[in-house]
Design a protein around this motif. Structure first.
Motif, mmCIF file in Angstrom:
data_model
loop_
_atom_site.group_PDB
_atom_site.id
_atom_site.type_symbol
_atom_site.label_atom_id
_atom_site.label_comp_id
_atom_site.label_asym_id
_atom_site.label_seq_id
_atom_site.Cartn_x
_atom_site.Cartn_y
_atom_site.Cartn_z
ATOM 1 N N PHE C 17 -33.303 -20.382 11.240
ATOM 2 C CA PHE C 17 -33.670 -21.794 11.068
ATOM 3 C C PHE C 17 -33.103 -22.670 12.176
ATOM 4 N N ILE C 18 -31.862 -22.377 12.585
ATOM 5 C CA ILE C 18 -31.313 -23.141 13.711
ATOM 6 C C ILE C 18 -32.240 -22.987 14.911
ATOM 7 N N GLY C 19 -32.688 -21.755 15.148
ATOM 8 C CA GLY C 19 -33.560 -21.471 16.284
ATOM 9 C C GLY C 19 -34.873 -22.227 16.219
ATOM 10 N N VAL C 20 -35.597 -22.078 15.095
ATOM 11 C CA VAL C 20 -36.919 -22.714 15.051
ATOM 12 C C VAL C 20 -36.797 -24.233 15.067
ATOM 13 N N ILE C 21 -35.742 -24.755 14.436
ATOM 14 C CA ILE C 21 -35.583 -26.209 14.425
ATOM 15 C C ILE C 21 -35.236 -26.697 15.828
ATOM 16 N N ALA C 22 -34.355 -25.961 16.523
ATOM 17 C CA ALA C 22 -33.983 -26.349 17.886
ATOM 18 C C ALA C 22 -35.211 -26.356 18.780
ATOM 19 N N VAL C 23 -36.031 -25.306 18.675
ATOM 20 C CA VAL C 23 -37.253 -25.251 19.491
ATOM 21 C C VAL C 23 -38.117 -26.477 19.218
ATOM 22 N N SER C 24 -38.263 -26.802 17.959
ATOM 23 C CA SER C 24 -39.144 -27.917 17.605
ATOM 24 C C SER C 24 -38.566 -29.262 18.029
ATOM 25 N N ILE C 25 -37.248 -29.308 18.215
ATOM 26 C CA ILE C 25 -36.643 -30.567 18.663
ATOM 27 C C ILE C 25 -36.710 -30.682 20.178
ATOM 28 N N ILE C 26 -36.408 -29.551 20.856
ATOM 29 C CA ILE C 26 -36.238 -29.625 22.310
ATOM 30 C C ILE C 26 -37.565 -29.862 23.033
ATOM 31 N N THR C 27 -38.604 -29.146 22.616
ATOM 32 C CA THR C 27 -39.814 -29.201 23.421
ATOM 33 C C THR C 27 -40.753 -30.318 22.969
ATOM 34 N N HIS C 29 -43.908 -29.765 24.153
ATOM 35 C CA HIS C 29 -45.098 -29.022 24.555
ATOM 36 C C HIS C 29 -46.099 -29.005 23.401
ATOM 37 N N PRO C 30 -47.315 -29.544 23.633
ATOM 38 C CA PRO C 30 -48.243 -29.716 22.508
ATOM 39 C C PRO C 30 -48.604 -28.418 21.792
ATOM 40 N N ILE C 31 -48.846 -27.355 22.533
ATOM 41 C CA ILE C 31 -49.261 -26.110 21.870
ATOM 42 C C ILE C 31 -48.138 -25.559 21.010
ATOM 43 N N LEU C 32 -46.923 -25.585 21.581
ATOM 44 C CA LEU C 32 -45.790 -25.055 20.817
ATOM 45 C C LEU C 32 -45.552 -25.887 19.563
ATOM 46 N N LEU C 33 -45.700 -27.194 19.691
ATOM 47 C CA LEU C 33 -45.465 -28.060 18.530
ATOM 48 C C LEU C 33 -46.515 -27.828 17.453
ATOM 49 N N ILE C 34 -47.771 -27.652 17.878
ATOM 50 C CA ILE C 34 -48.807 -27.399 16.879
ATOM 51 C C ILE C 34 -48.569 -26.066 16.181
ATOM 52 N N LEU C 35 -48.159 -25.064 16.986
ATOM 53 C CA LEU C 35 -47.804 -23.757 16.399
ATOM 54 C C LEU C 35 -46.695 -23.934 15.359
ATOM 55 N N SER C 36 -45.668 -24.684 15.756
ATOM 56 C CA SER C 36 -44.513 -24.882 14.872
ATOM 57 C C SER C 36 -44.936 -25.571 13.579
ATOM 58 N N LEU C 37 -45.756 -26.606 13.739
ATOM 59 C CA LEU C 37 -46.188 -27.340 12.544
ATOM 60 C C LEU C 37 -47.019 -26.450 11.626
ATOM 61 N N ALA C 38 -47.950 -25.722 12.209
ATOM 62 C CA ALA C 38 -48.828 -24.887 11.396
ATOM 63 C C ALA C 38 -48.025 -23.822 10.658
ATOM 64 N N CYS C 39 -47.139 -23.140 11.396
ATOM 65 C CA CYS C 39 -46.383 -22.044 10.763
ATOM 66 C C CYS C 39 -45.404 -22.571 9.714
ATOM 67 N N SER C 40 -44.754 -23.693 10.024
ATOM 68 C CA SER C 40 -43.807 -24.225 9.030
ATOM 69 C C SER C 40 -44.554 -24.666 7.787
ATOM 70 N N ALA C 41 -45.760 -25.214 7.985
ATOM 71 C CA ALA C 41 -46.547 -25.633 6.825
ATOM 72 C C ALA C 41 -46.927 -24.431 5.972
ATOM 73 N N VAL C 42 -47.357 -23.346 6.624
ATOM 74 C CA VAL C 42 -47.736 -22.141 5.877
ATOM 75 C C VAL C 42 -46.549 -21.633 5.056
ATOM 76 N N TYR C 43 -45.401 -21.509 5.724
ATOM 77 C CA TYR C 43 -44.235 -20.960 5.028
ATOM 78 C C TYR C 43 -43.780 -21.903 3.903
ATOM 79 N N SER C 44 -43.831 -23.197 4.180
ATOM 80 C CA SER C 44 -43.394 -24.158 3.166
ATOM 81 C C SER C 44 -44.300 -24.115 1.936
#
Lengths: 565, 241, 294
Positions: C17-27, C29-44
């Motif tokens: 979680f530290i890793g995925v949250i850090a990635v989502s904070i640091i970048t 980058h639109p593609i990475l952010l959309i990936l992050s949002l989609a995957c976090s939504a699925v898991y949530s």
């Protein structure tokens, strides 16, 4: 060599003049099960706390304490933590962590036990105490009995040689208390752990302990086997008399030369032997109580519950089912029942803390819901909670009492009213103390005084004898009877069969949400075989109608003297 | 109210170390940080600053090997701060948490005040859900407790009802509000400027002002009795030192 | 449905979680952010079901607010869309606002998963070795808060029993009665604290170095997953150092969406973001296979 030896210990608290312990000498052997008894304030706790350096109170001290022949202070605190386990009175506040497993491991963690050894010890204790099923639970979900069992198991994980317990069952209901004492016996028998226990309820402990020590005002006044200590009760040391098991009390008041019985079984045999060749007595229930009952019948109905149903939430099961009950003016009505049968809930309905979803409750013929808040609580009804501490707001009893009175009342009248209730509840000397510095029994009387300031005509009490020693119970009963004589109607719920049998005008058994039997104690208890007083269980084969110790004593003495005469 | 804090060095040095970190180490990080990162640099740097600022308290506390009673008193006050929200369930948005943190600072000193503030924010989030706001709230409440202790010691305000409650409201609105609103600014990626901050303050005005008022009112009502109660425990059992 | 990811060792869960949250904070980058949002939504949604969907309704206005407030305060950018009271609203700032909202939303969603998976017990277990005293305080607070809540109810009922109902009457009466409850609770809790501290000392607290009970154990499966996770992290960090995270929104949007390295990094991100779900799917398949063999 003695495991623990105390020589000429005298101790005085900093702010007091009279020592709490006076020249106490005591020697406890390894593997012994010793019970220390005495009324509140006799110095039991102070003595027990001296057996572990970290818990020793501050104050002036002389005398010595030896552990295995070495002075106790010469052991470092880690070693002491390993050798001596200590369980305190309140099951709740001595639990430190949020999980059962963590609590069990706490002692081992503190002593730096390696993880592998720790797992083994914790697993071992969890299975010895039957904790496996709730090992991963949150502490907050446990019952009082389970919590105290957890405290005991947590103390045992470090494998102490000596286990000290300061009134561990005072806050438990009778059944949980019995289970707790049973497991203490098991620890003593099967692990050989030395057990030193202070207790109010001696019925069960006396049967399994090896030695009983009686303390009074800081001194040891008796130190012998329980049989001999029981026999001593005949010789006028009356302070501890009412704390003794029923057979001992009865034995002490009946002229005989037989050995002293301790348990119900021994008591039955003793009674059989004592009255072997006597004629059976004419089976008349005790007269006096019957009269009381008839009086009550003629009097006005104060509380009337008609087909009351209640549950806490819509989807939850019913707690109170079709409960109907009439209570007359001046009665002392006791509602008995096991854990979770809804006793407290029943009281909460009468005091409007909760509202039934069906059925009627009438007070003095008027619907409970139709009273305004001030009509109801200012002079009609008062409820004493199970824990009186839930009522104390101020820093001294006096301030707390005057807080209860309306600000507009002139100071002089306030003082008079406070003085009056203080006299009634016998707390005149405690008015300037902090409520939390009082003993359990004193706290309860202070809380009662607070309620009485409103002059309630109906008094509801939730488990008023919980944690009280026999001395305070008698005091409480006196106060309640005085109130009843003034026309106050008292309703109490309790686990305490002995108290209800002795003092109630009527008893009711709450089971499955409603009251099954309602009758005066003599009738109420005579039919039951398990749910009845110790005296009744002991003497039933000879005097089936005898309910209290006094009944049995009276009947015994009548038989003996009649035979002689 | 009398403080029996012994004038030993340990007590005084810690705030100095803290000031050093806040005053020197953090600006240096800021400087190097901005020079070497792009995009969300302010957010990352501000988070780092907060963590830097909190670490010394936690490390010093751990190193000291605190006694059982110190742990108990911090745990009890933090738990009270969290649970007191339930006692006032019937008056929404009106919570005594800030007041209890300030009282802790006054009674326990700088370290205790900071720890009660930061820990109660952390555990409260543990129970109600962690989020990106956690570090800001921890820091906000921690600093509130710390400042209450330091300013109380210097005698800038007293433990009397009115100064205490005014001071409490001020701390809550400007210090706590300032920190948490900066966090909001960071999280929403708004440009880090005074006008941005003012806009966040404006948006959350009702929320912040209720919070500040609650702190003030609770301090007015409970501070004196609660300090008295802590004093009693201190004198009777030596629990607070 | 069971979440197998939750059964892993806490250190893996926490690092993840530290890793995925850090990635989502640091970048940004639109593609990475959309990936992050989609995957976090699925898991949530997988973890919280309906609760997440309700949560979305609550987050939607926040999302719009952040998207729209950015161009109101940030006027840089070359493509001017319109003027509001003399200030230019730019396309760049609007897009920047949109992805700021995506970033924040994905962080909040990852936290909503964290709150379910990383239980208090796991957190305390993990930090017990690093910060023993603070962890013990955490555990004590988690014990005390529910206890105080119970006690508040008990005190509230006791007060009702003498006619002081904290849930009825005028606002000032309610506050007064609420204060009485708080005051009683404070006294009670402080007085009880003494026996808690007695109990700790009686059980040897503070006599030496503490150890801690091994509630969770690190097994071969944990090692395998930790290894895979670290490999993914390494790829991502390499990508970030290689400049993939650097995106420019101002003055004009300039993002390297496709480069030889980028697909590898996108793949690493996707795998990382989907890791819990992949583990869950694998477990599900394994059980089906076991069942079919019987």
């Amino acid at each position: 060599m003695a495991a623990l030896e105390i020589k000429n210990l005298t101790f005085c608290y900093p702010t007091r003049e009279i020592p709490a312990l006076k020249d106490v000498s005591l020697s406890i052997d390894s593997g012994e099960f010793v019970v220390i008894c005495g009324k509140s304030g006799s110095g039991k706790s102070t003595l027990l706390r001296h057996m572990k350096t970290v818990l020793t109170p501050h104050g002036k001290r002389s005398g010595n304490i030896f552990l295995d022949g070495r002075p106790l202070e010469s052991y470092d605190l880690g070693a002491q933590a390993e050798i001596i386990g200590f369980v305190l009175q309140d099951p709740d506040s001595q639990i430190v962590t949020d999980k059962v497993w963590h609590e069990l491991a706490f002692g081992l963690e503190s002593l730096g036990t390696p993880p592998d050894a720790m797992r083994l010890r914790v697993a071992e204790m969890a299975s010895f105490f039957g904790i496996e099923n709730w090992f991963y639970r949150d502490v907050v979900e446990l019952s009082g009995g389970q919590k105290q069992l957890l405290n005991l198991a947590a103390a045992m994980t470090v494998q102490p040689d000596i286990l000290i317990l300061d009134e561990p069952t005072a806050q438990l209901d009778p059944i949980a208390g019995q289970e707790f004492i049973d497991i203490l016996g098991k620890i003593n028998r099967e692990l050989g752990t030395t057990v030193i226990l202070s207790e109010h309820r001696l019925d069960q402990v006396f049967a399994i302990c090896h030695r009983a020590i009686v303390m009074d005002t800081g001194r040891i006044v008796a130190d012998d086997t329980p049989h001999k200590v029981g026999a001593l009760m005949r010789e006028g040391r009356n302070d501890m008399f009412f704390a003794m098991p029923a057979p001992v009390q009865i034995y002490a008041k009946v002229k005989n030369t037989l050995p002293c019985p301790l348990t119900i079984r021994e008591g039955r045999l003793w009674l059989s032997r004592l009255l072997e060749d006597r004629q059976p007595i004419d089976r008349q229930p005790p007269q006096q109580k019957k009269d009381n009952h008839q009086d009550a019948r003629e009097q006005m109905t104060v509380i009337s519950m008609k087909n009351v149903w209640f549950r806490y939430e819509k989807g939850a099961p019913d707690v109170i089912k079709d409960l109907s009950l009439d209570i007359k003016e001046g009665e002392l009505f006791c509602i008995l029942g096991g854990n979770g049968t809804g006793k407290t809930t029943a009281l909460s309905l009468m005091s409007r803390i909760n509202k039934p979803y069906r059925g009627k409750i009438l007070l003095y013929g008027k619907q409970l819901m139709k009273y305004s808040a001030s009509e109801l609580f200012d002079g009609l009804l008062g409820m004493l909670p199970q824990n009186p501490q839930a009522l104390f707001v101020k820093n001294s009893v006096r301030l707390d009492l005057s807080e209860m009175l309306n600000e507009k009342i002139p100071k002089k009248e306030k003082e008079e009213r406070i003085a009056k209730v203080a006299a009634l509840t016998e707390i005149e000397d405690l008015l300037d103390a902090h409520p939390y510095d009082l003993s359990g029994g004193e706290q309860q009387r202070a809380a009662l005084a607070k309620l009485l300031l409103q002059n309630p005509k109906i008094l509801l009490l939730d488990e008023p004898t919980k944690g009280l020693d026999s001395f305070y119970k008698i005091k409480l009963a006196d106060i309640l009877k005085r109130l009843a004589a003034e026309g106050v109607t008292v309703v109490l719920v309790s686990h305490d069969i002995e108290f209800c049998a002795r003092h109630a005008t009527r008893c009711g058994l709450l089971f499955d949400g409603h009251i099954i039997a309602k009758s005066p104690p003599a009738e109420f208890f005579t039919g039951n075989s398990f749910y009845t007083t110790a005296a009744n269980r002991m003497a039933r084969h000879i005097f089936p109608e005898a309910v209290t110790n006094e009944d049995v004593i009276k009947l015994c003495n009548i038989l003996i003297t009649r035979e002689k005469g | 109210m009398q403080h029996t804090n012994n004038p030993g060095k340990g007590v005084r040095i810690r705030p100095i170390v803290t000031t050093l970190i806040v005053g020197i180490v953090i600006p240096i990080t800021l400087f190097f940080g901005t020079a070497h990162m792009t995009e969300r640099k302010y957010y990352i740097i501000s988070l780092l600053v907060i963590i830097y600022a909190m670490l010394p308290f936690f490390i010093a506390f751990e190193k000291r090997r605190p006694k059982a009673r110190e742990l108990v008193i911090i745990a009890v006050l933090s738990a009270l701060a969290i649970a007191s929200r339930t006692a006032f369930f019937m008056v929404p948005q009106f919570k005594p948490m800030g007041a209890i943190v300030i009282i802790s600072g006054v009674c326990l000193g700088a370290e205790g005040g900071f720890l009660v503030g930061a820990i109660s924010a952390f555990i409260s989030n543990m129970l109600f859900g962690q989020g990106p706001w956690t570090p800001w709230q921890m820091f906000g409440f921690g600093i509130m407790g710390l400042l209450a202790a330091l300013l109380f010691k210097t005698g800038i305000f007293s433990a009397k009802r009115i100064p205490l409650s005014l001071f409490g409201s001020f701390l809550t609105y400007f210090v706590y509000g300032g920190i948490v609103n900066t966090g909001v600014l960071m999280m929403t990626n708004l440009p880090l400027s005074l006008s941005g901050l003012i806009s966040v303050f404006t948006t959350s005005f009702m929320f912040d002002i209720t919070h500040a008022a609650a702190t003030g009112i609770f301090l007015f009502l409970i501070a004196e009795p609660m300090i008295e109660k802590l004093e009693r425990i201190r004198t009777k059992y030596g629990l607070v030192e | 449905m069971r979440d197998t990811f939750s059964t892993l060792h806490p250190i893996i869960i926490f690092t993840y979680f530290i890793g995925v949250i850090a990635v989502s904070i640091i970048t940004m980058h639109p593609i990475l952010l959309i990936l992050s949002l989609a995957c976090s939504a699925v898991y949530s949604v997988y973890l919280n079901r309906l609760k997440t969907l309700k949560f979305f309704l609550f987050l939607l206005p926040v999302f719009l607010f952040i998207t729209l407030i950015n161009p109101l305060f940030n006027h840089t950018g070359n493509t001017i869309l319109l003027y509001i009271s003399g200030n230019p609203i730019t396309l760049e700032a609007l897009v920047y606002g949109l992805f700021s909202a995506v970033a924040l939303l994905s962080v909040i969603l990852w936290f909503s998963c964290y709150n379910v998976v990383m239980t208090t017990e796991k957190f305390i277990f993990l930090f017990e070795r690093i910060i023993p005293s603070l962890s013990l305080i955490f555990s004590m607070i988690l014990r005390l808060v529910p206890k105080y809540n119970q006690q508040i109810k008990i005190i509230g009922n006791a007060q009702k029993g003498i006619g002081r109902d904290p849930s009825r009457g005028s606002l000032s009466a309610r506050i007064k009665n609420g204060l009485a409850i708080l005051s009683i609770l404070v006294t009670w809790s402080l007085e009880n604290a003494i026996s808690t501290s007695d109990s700790m000392r009686a059980r040897g607290y503070g006599t030496g170095k503490r150890t801690s009970f091994a509630r969770f154990r690190f097994d071969a499966r944990d090692a395998l997953i930790l290894g895979a996770m670290l490999l993914l992290f390494a790829t991502i960090i390499a990508g970030a150092l290689g400049g993939l995270y650097t995106v420019n929104y101002f003055p004009v949007i300039k993002i390297d969406l496709v480069s030889p390295l980028s697909f590898l990094v996108y793949a690493a991100h996707t795998l990382l973001f989907l890791l819990p779900m992949l583990i869950n799917i694998q477990e599900e398949l394994k059980w089906r296979r076991l069942k079919s063999k019987i």
